[in-house]
Design a protein around this motif. Structure first.
Motif, PDB file in Angstrom:
ATOM      1  N   VAL A  92      -0.457   2.545   0.367  1.00  7.84           N
ATOM      2  CA  VAL A  92       0.528   2.468   1.448  1.00  7.84           C
ATOM      3  C   VAL A  92      -0.084   1.809   2.683  1.00  7.84           C
ATOM      4  O   VAL A  92       0.505   0.883   3.272  1.00  7.84           O
ATOM      5  N   GLN A  93      -1.267   2.251   3.089  1.00 10.17           N
ATOM      6  CA  GLN A  93      -1.890   1.702   4.292  1.00 10.17           C
ATOM      7  C   GLN A  93      -2.291   0.241   4.109  1.00 10.17           C
ATOM      8  O   GLN A  93      -2.158  -0.568   5.031  1.00 10.17           O
ATOM      9  N   LEU A  94      -2.777  -0.118   2.921  1.00 10.12           N
ATOM     10  CA  LEU A  94      -3.102  -1.519   2.664  1.00 10.12           C
ATOM     11  C   LEU A  94      -1.872  -2.405   2.788  1.00 10.12           C
ATOM     12  O   LEU A  94      -1.921  -3.489   3.382  1.00 10.12           O
ATOM     13  N   GLN A 123       2.676   8.339  -9.744  1.00  7.90           N
ATOM     14  CA  GLN A 123       1.855   7.770  -8.688  1.00  7.90           C
ATOM     15  C   GLN A 123       2.441   6.462  -8.163  1.00  7.90           C
ATOM     16  O   GLN A 123       2.508   6.224  -6.952  1.00  7.90           O
ATOM     17  N   VAL A 124       2.872   5.601  -9.074  1.00  9.84           N
ATOM     18  CA  VAL A 124       3.444   4.316  -8.679  1.00  9.84           C
ATOM     19  C   VAL A 124       4.725   4.516  -7.869  1.00  9.84           C
ATOM     20  O   VAL A 124       4.923   3.885  -6.820  1.00  9.84           O
ATOM     21  N   VAL A 130       7.022   6.610  -0.312  1.00 11.55           N
ATOM     22  CA  VAL A 130       6.419   6.790   1.009  1.00 11.55           C
ATOM     23  C   VAL A 130       6.661   5.567   1.886  1.00 11.55           C
ATOM     24  O   VAL A 130       6.989   5.683   3.080  1.00 11.55           O
ATOM     25  N   LEU A 131       6.519   4.377   1.319  1.00  8.91           N
ATOM     26  CA  LEU A 131       6.782   3.167   2.090  1.00  8.91           C
ATOM     27  C   LEU A 131       8.213   3.135   2.602  1.00  8.91           C
ATOM     28  O   LEU A 131       8.469   2.832   3.779  1.00  8.91           O
ATOM     29  N   ARG A 132       9.165   3.449   1.738  1.00 11.53           N
ATOM     30  CA  ARG A 132      10.580   3.367   2.126  1.00 11.53           C
ATOM     31  C   ARG A 132      10.986   4.518   3.056  1.00 11.53           C
ATOM     32  O   ARG A 132      11.586   4.289   4.112  1.00 11.53           O
ATOM     33  N   GLU A 133      10.691   5.747   2.664  1.00 18.45           N
ATOM     34  CA  GLU A 133      11.241   6.898   3.374  1.00 18.45           C
ATOM     35  C   GLU A 133      10.412   7.321   4.579  1.00 18.45           C
ATOM     36  O   GLU A 133      10.973   7.766   5.584  1.00 18.45           O
ATOM     37  N   TYR A 160      13.812   2.758  -5.115  1.00 17.38           N
ATOM     38  CA  TYR A 160      12.934   2.256  -4.055  1.00 17.38           C
ATOM     39  C   TYR A 160      12.513   0.805  -4.258  1.00 17.38           C
ATOM     40  O   TYR A 160      12.139   0.141  -3.286  1.00 17.38           O
ATOM     41  N   ALA A 161      12.548   0.314  -5.486  1.00 11.61           N
ATOM     42  CA  ALA A 161      12.040  -1.030  -5.772  1.00 11.61           C
ATOM     43  C   ALA A 161      13.151  -2.069  -5.725  1.00 11.61           C
ATOM     44  O   ALA A 161      14.304  -1.788  -6.053  1.00 11.61           O
ATOM     45  N   ASP A 162      12.793  -3.283  -5.323  1.00 10.33           N
ATOM     46  CA  ASP A 162      13.723  -4.412  -5.398  1.00 10.33           C
ATOM     47  C   ASP A 162      13.807  -4.934  -6.828  1.00 10.33           C
ATOM     48  O   ASP A 162      14.872  -5.323  -7.281  1.00 10.33           O
TER      49      ASP A 162
END
Length: 428
Positions: A92-94, A123-124, A130-133, A160-162
């Motif tokens: 997420v941070q990367l 995990q994926v 986390v990125l989206r919400e 969550y994925a495009d």
């Protein structure tokens, strides 16, 4: 192991996956101070495979540990390579750090299989959640899904994925059994079918929501319908080319079946690259890169030009092994093999036949159809459309041009063969 070292290992491990285009998704951005990221614009970092292919980043694996032993994979369990593993927070941070630096347009995330398919998929999916919400990330996310994961996890991934993708790995079931016996071809296709159902359901729900909104507010301007999102950019897959003896005709047949059965957005073709300590069941050398290029051209003919897979490559015979020509592109090869269909009159021929003229693209054909409603098309008009005249003119008739008997000449095909390359004095 620090994050920089992990990134070096796991970005390098992901470079063999070619399916990372961001086309097809909806437009989202952070204009107005809302959220982070965008699916539009530039800012893409790149990595290069050993064979010279340019591949977009941020493209990484969660881990290159894997419990499978696929013979063609550098990350297989018996491979002697450095191993690393990211945590969810590190990925997420990367992603956020690279995006803020304008290095990437989003995230392409895959993983080796650790503990179990469900654990790996959790995990994926958690990274995307986390990125989206948590961070309101609005950039592009492509998740490589695990075929054996539970349907519930696949459904969560699509929220969550495009784009989602599941690699079929090899064109045939026999090839998969020989080189990746732990993978189940039937399970891969079941997962693809589930994704298609979810994608179709999401589109239907969006359409119904839009109709309901318009009917309930007839006097006002309707707002964009709000409906559950599920992988709006669809699903894709990838095939390895040249790891076994499968010919191009079989590969294109497999692609046509995948497009028809699962409504895939893309089938990507990845030329096999020899790996360290390779099995004796694999070829010693990579196939010519032009073969991969010809497959992409043939794939385009099926998707946009009205060709069927079985007419692009002739059936296998003792003298012709069912392979695409490496010397000329598939469209030109088809035209040379069907000279009786040419020349084509650009002023009267239907759209379907115009699309089969070598050198004419889809946009050019549409412009010709519009232009000929007004007046007859002439040679100068083709020049203004920037078509390759040397390639097009022998196959067409226009108001001021006829190719004569050029198509009947015995050396006609030789005119399109690539020019010989002079050998270097220092070549082996």
């Amino acid at each position: 192991m620090n994050t920089d070292r992990k990134l070096a290992i796991l970005a390098d491990a992901a470079k063999y996956d070619a399916s990372c285009a961001s086309s097809g998704t909806g437009k989202r951005n952070s204009v107005g101070g809302r959220g982070i990221g965008s699916t539009e614009g530039s800012g893409i970092c790149h990595s290069y495979a050993p064979d010279g292919r340019c591949i977009s980043l941020l493209k990484i694996l969660m881990t290159n540990f894997c419990q499978y032993d696929c013979l063609y994979c550098v990350n297989r369990v018996t491979s002697n390579v450095p191993r690393a593993r990211f945590t969810v927070d590190e990925v997420v941070q990367l992603t956020l750090d690279f995006y803020r630096r304008n290095c990437i347009e989003g995230l392409f995330l895959s993983s080796g299989i650790i503990q179990s398919p469900d654990y790996t998929m959790e995990q994926v999916v958690e990274v995307a959640r986390v990125l989206r919400e948590v961070h309101d990330f609005r950039g592009y996310i492509h998740l490589k899904t695990i075929p054996d994961a539970s349907p519930e996890l696949l459904q969560r991934a699509g929220r969550y994925a495009d784009r989602l993708s599941i690699n079929v790995e090899l064109p045939t079931v026999q090839g998969l059994e020989a080189l990746a016996p732990e993978k189940d071809g039937a399970a891969i296709r079941r997962s693809m079918a589930r994704l298609r159902v979810h994608i179709d359901d999401a589109k239907d729900a969006k359409r119904e929501a839009a109709q309901t909104h318009v009917m309930s507010m007839p006097q006002s301007r309707p707002r964009r319908a709000v409906a559950p999102m599920f992988a709006p950019a669809g699903q894709s897959t990838q095939m390895i080319v040249g790891a076994d003896a499968t010919d191009d005709r079989t590969i294109l047949s497999a692609s046509a079946n995948l497009y028809g059965a699962f409504k895939l957005r893309r089938v990507y073709y990845s030329a096999f690259s020899p790996i360290p300590d390779a099995s004796s069941a694999l070829p010693l050398a990579a196939p010519p890169m032009v073969r991969e290029h010809r497959l992409y051209q043939a794939d385009w003919l099926m998707r946009f030009y009205g060709f069927t897979h079985d007419e692009i490559v002739p059936p296998s015979t003792a003298g012709a092994p069912g392979m695409l020509s490496l010397d000329v592109d598939p469209k030109l090869a088809w035209a040379l093999a069907h000279r009786d269909r040419f020349p084509v009159d650009l002023n009267t021929a239907p759209r379907e036949m115009l699309l089969r003229v070598p050198g004419l693209g889809v946009k050019t054909v549409e412009r010709l159809l519009v232009a000929r409603r007004v007046r007859r098309v002439r040679s100068a008009d083709l020049g203004r459309l920037h078509v390759p005249l040397k390639k097009v003119m022998p196959f067409v008739v226009v108001a001021d041009h006829r190719p004569g008997r050029a198509l009947d000449a015995g050396d006609f095909a030789a005119r399109f063969a690539p020019a010989p390359v002079q050998a270097s004095l220092f070549s082996a």
